[in-house]
Design a protein around this motif. Structure first.
Motif: not given
Length: 350
Positions: A295-322
């Motif tokens: 994916c990085l060879d194509e120039g993109w960090i992909p969105a994380t499928i299945g992630f919708d609502v951040p958890d404030p307790a984690l302080a880490v938010t995966p990608t939501t878009t490419n």
């Protein structure tokens, strides 16, 4: 250590190119086993027939390097074949003979080295390859991560109440468990310093809090990351993307997030592939490295499928878009049963 070739058969398709297309399109195809979601390879037939089809696809996609040695990582090996053998009243082959048979399908005659350390099996095989190449004991190593569907594995995870009733939601506020999957991935490696992706440093740590739990302080995760960065000669600020373990587990993701925050403070863009590929256990390391780097060879960090609502307790938010990749090194993170934590730094050299 340089990665000279990659191949993948997974729930995201019969080739690595298929998986890249699905990851960047945000698509996935989920089946079910005993009423629970499962990321199955799009193949038909019995266990042995499906294995044979996959090996044929991989052999055609990525010819084995001449005189390469073979490292195989798996947490299930031939269990699916053993289940079939039990039903028809014959003895199943041993793991060593099974691994040798895999090698022959790729035209490789050397006795394979086998690694089975739960979810980091494929990464243990990769680490051993790096050591073998650095010591000049081999010129080329083929690393295979292998995990095929079998009832014993699914029943074991179900008995531990670790599986979600829905497709997994990595780092999401509503995450409630794992979604298993199957894959076979190939990474061909050598010690050349030339063009391509290089594993420039890796680190491991042991989380002693329990076989299926995780230290909420995140210190074991942070220790593995720091070791990987140190061996790669990199600072946290050099990392441009993090490939999360991100299995959707309510127990492990607080530890994963805490460890990342300890090292980075503000965590770089991060992605999980387990809602696309499923948690492929022993195959997950090579499978997710193959997909991430492609994916990085194509120039993109992909969105994380299945992630919708951040958890404030984690302080880490995966990608939501490419997101566009800026070319900086990637950090790969993995966790496994027994408290194993692995981190690695991957860099693309032009």
């Amino acid at each position: 250590m340089r990665i000279t070739g990659r191949a993948l058969v997974s729930a995201a398709g019969l080739s690595l190119a298929d998986a890249v297309r699905q990851a960047l399109a945000g698509e996935r195809a989920i089946t079910h086993r005993e009423g629970l979601p499962f990321a199955a390879m799009p193949l038909t037939g019995d266990w042995a027939g499906r294995l044979s089809q996959v090996l044929g696809l991989l052999a055609n996609a990525q010819a084995a390097p001449v005189d390469a040695v073979l490292h195989i990582g798996s947490s299930s090996w031939q269990i699916g074949g053993a289940q079939r053998a039990e039903r028809i009243g014959v003895l199943a082959e041993s793991p060593s003979s099974f691994a040798a048979g895999l090698g022959r399908r790729f035209g490789m005659t050397a006795v394979p080295r086998c690694f089975s350390v739960a979810c980091v099996s494929g990464l243990a095989a990769l680490d051993a390859a790096q050591g073998e190449l650095a010591a000049n004991r081999s010129q080329q190593v083929r690393v295979i991560g292998l995990e095929l569907d079998n009832a014993y594995t699914r029943q074991g995870f179900a008995a531990l109440q670790l599986l979600s009733s829905e497709p997994c939601k990595p780092f999401d506020l509503q995450r409630d468990g794992l979604m298993l999957g199957e894959a076979i991935a190939v990474l061909d490696c050598d010690a050349d310093g030339g063009v391509g992706w290089h594993l420039t440093g890796s680190g491991t740590a042991l989380d002693r809090s329990g076989p299926t739990s995780a230290d909420a302080s995140g210190e074991p995760v942070a220790a593995a990351i720091r070791a990987a960065l140190r061996r790669a000669g990199r600072a946290p600020s050099d990392i441009g993307v993090v490939k999360l373990h991100g299995a959707g587990s309510p127990m492990t993701e607080p530890a994963e997030a805490a460890g990342l925050c300890k090292v980075f403070g503000e965590v770089p863009p991060c992605v999980s592939f387990k809602s696309l590929l499923g948690h492929t256990l022993g195959a997950s390391g090579p499978a997710e490295i193959a997909l991430l780097t492609a994916c990085l060879d194509e120039g993109w960090i992909p969105a994380t499928i299945g992630f919708d609502v951040p958890d404030p307790a984690l302080a880490v938010t995966p990608t939501t878009t490419n997101q566009r990749w800026d070319g900086r090194p990637a950090l790969v993170l993995a966790m496994g049963f027994g408290g194993q934590v692995w981190a690695g730094v991957l860099e693309r050299q032009a």
